[in-house]
Design a protein around this motif. Structure first.
Motif, PDB file in Angstrom:
ATOM      1  N   PHE B  32      -1.788  36.737   4.130  1.00  0.00           N
ATOM      2  CA  PHE B  32      -0.937  35.089   4.411  1.00  0.00           C
ATOM      3  C   PHE B  32       0.422  35.103   5.046  1.00  0.00           C
ATOM      4  CE2 PHE B  32       1.292  30.445   3.819  1.00  0.00           C
ATOM      5  CZ  PHE B  32       0.786  29.752   4.191  1.00  0.00           C
ATOM      6  N   GLY B  34       3.805  35.195   7.717  1.00  0.00           N
ATOM      7  CA  GLY B  34       4.733  34.805   8.824  1.00  0.00           C
ATOM      8  C   GLY B  34       6.036  35.360   8.090  1.00  0.00           C
ATOM      9  N   SER B  38       9.269  30.426   7.988  1.00  0.00           N
ATOM     10  CA  SER B  38       7.838  29.726   8.366  1.00  0.00           C
ATOM     11  C   SER B  38       7.076  28.743   7.853  1.00  0.00           C
ATOM     12  CB  SER B  38       6.957  31.100   8.946  1.00  0.00           C
ATOM     13  OG  SER B  38       5.896  31.672   7.843  1.00  0.00           O
ATOM     14  N   LYS B  40       5.904  29.615   4.215  1.00  0.00           N
ATOM     15  CA  LYS B  40       4.648  30.095   3.282  1.00  0.00           C
ATOM     16  C   LYS B  40       5.202  30.344   2.027  1.00  0.00           C
ATOM     17  CE  LYS B  40       5.686  35.033   4.086  1.00  0.00           C
ATOM     18  NZ  LYS B  40       6.674  34.744   5.403  1.00  0.00           N
ATOM     19  N   THR B  41       6.225  30.379   1.571  1.00  0.00           N
ATOM     20  CA  THR B  41       6.037  29.760   0.348  1.00  0.00           C
ATOM     21  C   THR B  41       6.598  28.416  -0.480  1.00  0.00           C
ATOM     22  OG1 THR B  41       8.462  31.677   0.272  1.00  0.00           O
ATOM     23  CG2 THR B  41       8.809  29.889  -1.372  1.00  0.00           C
ATOM     24  N   THR B  43       4.241  26.338   1.316  1.00  0.00           N
ATOM     25  CA  THR B  43       3.689  26.428   1.405  1.00  0.00           C
ATOM     26  C   THR B  43       2.422  26.976   0.132  1.00  0.00           C
ATOM     27  OG1 THR B  43       2.762  27.156   3.146  1.00  0.00           O
ATOM     28  CG2 THR B  43       0.746  26.812   1.845  1.00  0.00           C
ATOM     29  N   VAL B  44       3.009  27.874  -0.245  1.00  0.00           N
ATOM     30  CA  VAL B  44       2.370  28.785  -1.976  1.00  0.00           C
ATOM     31  C   VAL B  44       2.973  27.770  -3.204  1.00  0.00           C
ATOM     32  CG1 VAL B  44       3.191  31.042  -3.208  1.00  0.00           C
ATOM     33  CG2 VAL B  44       2.022  31.109  -0.887  1.00  0.00           C
ATOM     34  N   ASP B 161       3.098  36.310  -3.898  1.00  0.00           N
ATOM     35  CA  ASP B 161       4.203  36.244  -2.878  1.00  0.00           C
ATOM     36  C   ASP B 161       5.399  37.478  -2.665  1.00  0.00           C
ATOM     37  OD1 ASP B 161       5.853  34.944  -0.449  1.00  0.00           O
ATOM     38  OD2 ASP B 161       6.356  33.651  -2.025  1.00  0.00           O
ATOM     39  N   SER B 192       0.855  36.512  -0.098  1.00  0.00           N
ATOM     40  CA  SER B 192       2.209  36.134   1.245  1.00  0.00           C
ATOM     41  C   SER B 192       2.537  37.242   1.182  1.00  0.00           C
ATOM     42  CB  SER B 192       2.574  34.832   0.803  1.00  0.00           C
ATOM     43  OG  SER B 192       3.369  34.582   1.089  1.00  0.00           O
ATOM     44  N   HIS B 194       5.700  39.351   4.484  1.00  0.00           N
ATOM     45  CA  HIS B 194       6.573  39.354   5.820  1.00  0.00           C
ATOM     46  C   HIS B 194       6.136  40.444   6.287  1.00  0.00           C
ATOM     47  CE1 HIS B 194      10.065  40.452   4.033  1.00  0.00           C
ATOM     48  NE2 HIS B 194       9.951  40.785   4.802  1.00  0.00           N
ATOM     49  N   LEU B 209       1.278  31.531   9.868  1.00  0.00           N
ATOM     50  CA  LEU B 209       1.823  30.963   9.520  1.00  0.00           C
ATOM     51  C   LEU B 209       3.223  31.028  10.603  1.00  0.00           C
ATOM     52  CD1 LEU B 209       1.225  27.992   8.546  1.00  0.00           C
ATOM     53  CD2 LEU B 209       3.446  28.902   6.327  1.00  0.00           C
ATOM     54  N   LEU B 214      -0.316  26.357  11.027  1.00  0.00           N
ATOM     55  CA  LEU B 214      -1.406  27.807  10.811  1.00  0.00           C
ATOM     56  C   LEU B 214      -1.733  27.236  12.389  1.00  0.00           C
ATOM     57  CD1 LEU B 214      -2.385  29.285   8.346  1.00  0.00           C
ATOM     58  CD2 LEU B 214      -4.200  27.860   8.306  1.00  0.00           C
TER      59      LEU B 214
END
Lengths: 272, 304
Positions: B32, B34, B38, B40-41, B43-44, B161, B192, B194, B209, B214
């Motif tokens: 995942f 991004g 963006s 990500k966190t 979303t998680v 993450d 997740s 970067h 993301l 997405l």
């Protein structure tokens, strides 16, 4: 979960440091009284201090009266303010919630651990007061002499013991109000310090308003209004009026604030 | 294993996550990707029931989140935004407390619990440090402890993450091997990050993301598909340039970028003309190129 929270609380060095410091002040007072033999004039200074010079056994109640106005609320606010906000700041809150621990369950467990702390602190303070008082201020057996009540009549040893237990319960219950304020604030902020300080600010504000005549209409509803009413338990006969009002008032504060804490925490975005 | 439908999260006027449809299948190692900021966190956190979605649906292991969080999260191991532990307790005590906090049904017999803790500490390489207080741990050791906590219940799904944050190159390698080993044992992994290199080495599927949306979700191999050009390195660059007149798109010293996706034919042509070829192969987009093409400027860049 409750067992885990109790373990966390009582395995933490800070908990015992706090209780130790709470014990220190009454002990210092007892030593000073024993060395100088000078008590405050009746009607001045913390309650029961004049009485303990004649009988050290009463010092357990005097110790409660010494720590009640400031030390005990500070300790309770620090511990209760840390419950949720401290976990949030440490990052452990998110790991508990995804373990998973239900949010209501977590809050209840935190609440029980704060109750346990309050009760432990109050019992340890009065217990230490009893031992220190008897050691330093004379240990006439209660049964032989009897103790003079605040009203001037004499109470038997059994009466004193029973009333001391009642006083411990009343003080502990009064502290639950503080705990509820701090616990609620603890669910609002991620900073334990802010939560504790916020709770203290409310108590100091309440204490201040009690000294101002203009706020008389508010006074029956202020959280600290009936704190010292536990002294009424040592009148003869017991003056129940203020004690009961104190219990009812604290009960309302506890229920409302815990409800607010639950409503806030149950649906809160945990971004810590 | 993870499915979201039009998942959206707004913080005030800021849309952090915008209509995201994730699809993570059993057996995936899903990357995942991004930039920082963006979404990500967020979303998680929504996947794990920590943050409530503004709208949209989430299914984790086929169950709705947050409604079924209490039942499902037991089978999910997660590390969100770095590890966390009680500093005055040992790593082992931290794991034991966390384990005991959960629902009774997932704890097992006491002896089994101790054995599991020993096992995960060994897995993440902390067997010798389990009794030291966590405040004496290095950043890398804390990271390993966080991973141990995620593995404690032998989860079917791992949500991680930035799991290699703070680890040295050897540590990153170890963790990568551990994840591959877990994956071989049937664990689905949602990673997740970067760090494109990390995802490129580990993942089979990726989702990218960009500012909450997405922008792509596909097999890693598809993103890295050949571009239809061939890279040639030759000591006779000038001769090759003359021979392939018009097909060379770019020359950089000895390296030529030639239009045409059939390296074998090109090689035969060059060698037939007596040109010495050092290296030759189809040009593939790197994941970095693919991601940069798909996304806008870095989202933590704030223009005036």
């Amino acid at each position: 979960m409750i067992r885990v929270e109790l373990l966390k609380l009582f395995r933490r060095p800070r908990t015992w440091m706090t209780i130790g410091l709470l014990d220190a002040l009454p002990t210092v007072v007892a030593i000073l009284l024993a060395v100088t033999g000078v008590g405050p004039r009746p009607g001045q200074g913390p309650a029961f201090l004049s009485a303990v010079l004649t009988n050290g056994s009463l010092f357990s109640v005097a110790a409660l009266a010494i720590v009640l106005p400031l030390f005990l609320p500070v300790a309770v606010a620090v511990v209760a303010g840390d419950t949720v906000a401290g976990e949030a700041a440490a990052g452990t809150l998110r790991y508990l919630l995804i373990r998973p621990v239900g949010r209501t369950r977590l809050l209840v467990a935190k609440l029980v651990s704060v109750f346990a702390f309050v009760l432990t602190a109050v019992v340890v303070v009065s217990g230490t007061g009893f031992l220190v008082g008897r050691a330093l201020l004379g240990n006439q057996p209660l049964s032989a002499v009897g103790v003079t009540s605040v009203s001037g009549t004499t109470l038997t040893a059994d009466q004193i013991a029973g009333r001391t237990v009642l006083a411990i319960g009343y003080v502990a219950f009064s502290m639950l109000g503080v705990a509820a304020v701090a616990l609620f604030l603890s669910t609002v902020t991620d900073s334990a310090l802010s939560a504790s300080m916020g709770a203290l600010a409310i108590l100091i504000g309440s204490t201040l308003l009690l000294t101002i005549d203009a706020s008389r209409a508010l006074q029956p509803y202020l959280p600290t209004r009936y704190w010292l009413s536990f002294i009424d338990l040592f009148r003869d006969p017991i003056l129940w009026h203020n004690v009961l009002r104190g219990v009812a008032l604290q009960g309302v504060y506890v229920v409302v604030l815990l409800g607010a804490a639950w409503a806030n925490f149950a649906t809160k975005d945990v971004t810590s | 294993m993870i499915a979201t439908h039009a998942l959206t999260k707004r913080f005030g006027s800021l849309t952090a996550v915008d209509s995201v449809d994730l699809d993570v299948r059993p057996g995936d190692i899903y990357g995942f990707l991004g930039a920082n900021g963006s979404g990500k966190t967020t979303t998680v956190r929504m996947l794990l029931g920590l943050v409530m979605a503004t709208s949209g649906r989430i299914e984790l292991l086929g169950q709705p989140i947050p409604a079924a969080a209490g039942r499902v999260l037991d089978q999910v191991g997660a590390m969100v935004e770095g590890p966390a532990a009680y500093g005055h307790l040992s790593g082992r005590a931290n794991l034991a407390l966390l384990d005991a906090s959960g629902p009774r049904r997932s704890r097992g017999a006491p002896r089994d619990r101790t054995a599991r803790i020993t096992q995960v500490l060994e897995q993440v390489g902390l067997a010798g440090a389990g009794r030291r207080p966590v405040k004496a741990y290095s950043l890398g050791m804390r990271q390993r402890l966080g991973l141990a906590a995620a593995l404690l219940r032998r989860p079917r799904l791992l949500v991680l993450d930035e799991p290699t944050n703070g680890l040295d190159p050897q540590g990153i390698r170890e963790i990568r091997d551990l994840l591959l080993q877990l994956h071989a044992g049937g664990t689905t992994i949602f990673l997740s990050s970067h760090l494109l290199a990390e995802v490129e080495q580990l993942c089979t599927r990726v989702g990218v993301l960009d500012r909450g949306r997405l922008v792509v979700q596909s097999e890693l191999a598809d993103l890295q598909a050949p571009t239809g050009r061939t890279l040639v390195r030759t000591s006779d660059a000038a001769a090759a340039l003359a021979l392939l007149d018009g097909r060379v798109e770019h020359r950089d010293g000895e390296t030529l970028l030639v239009r045409g996706g059939d390296p074998a034919a090109l090689n035969a042509l060059l060698v037939g003309a007596g040109i010495r070829v050092r290296e030759l192969g189809p040009e593939r987009r790197t994941l970095e190129q693919a991601v940069l093409e798909l996304t806008g400027p870095s989202s933590d860049r704030v223009e005036g």
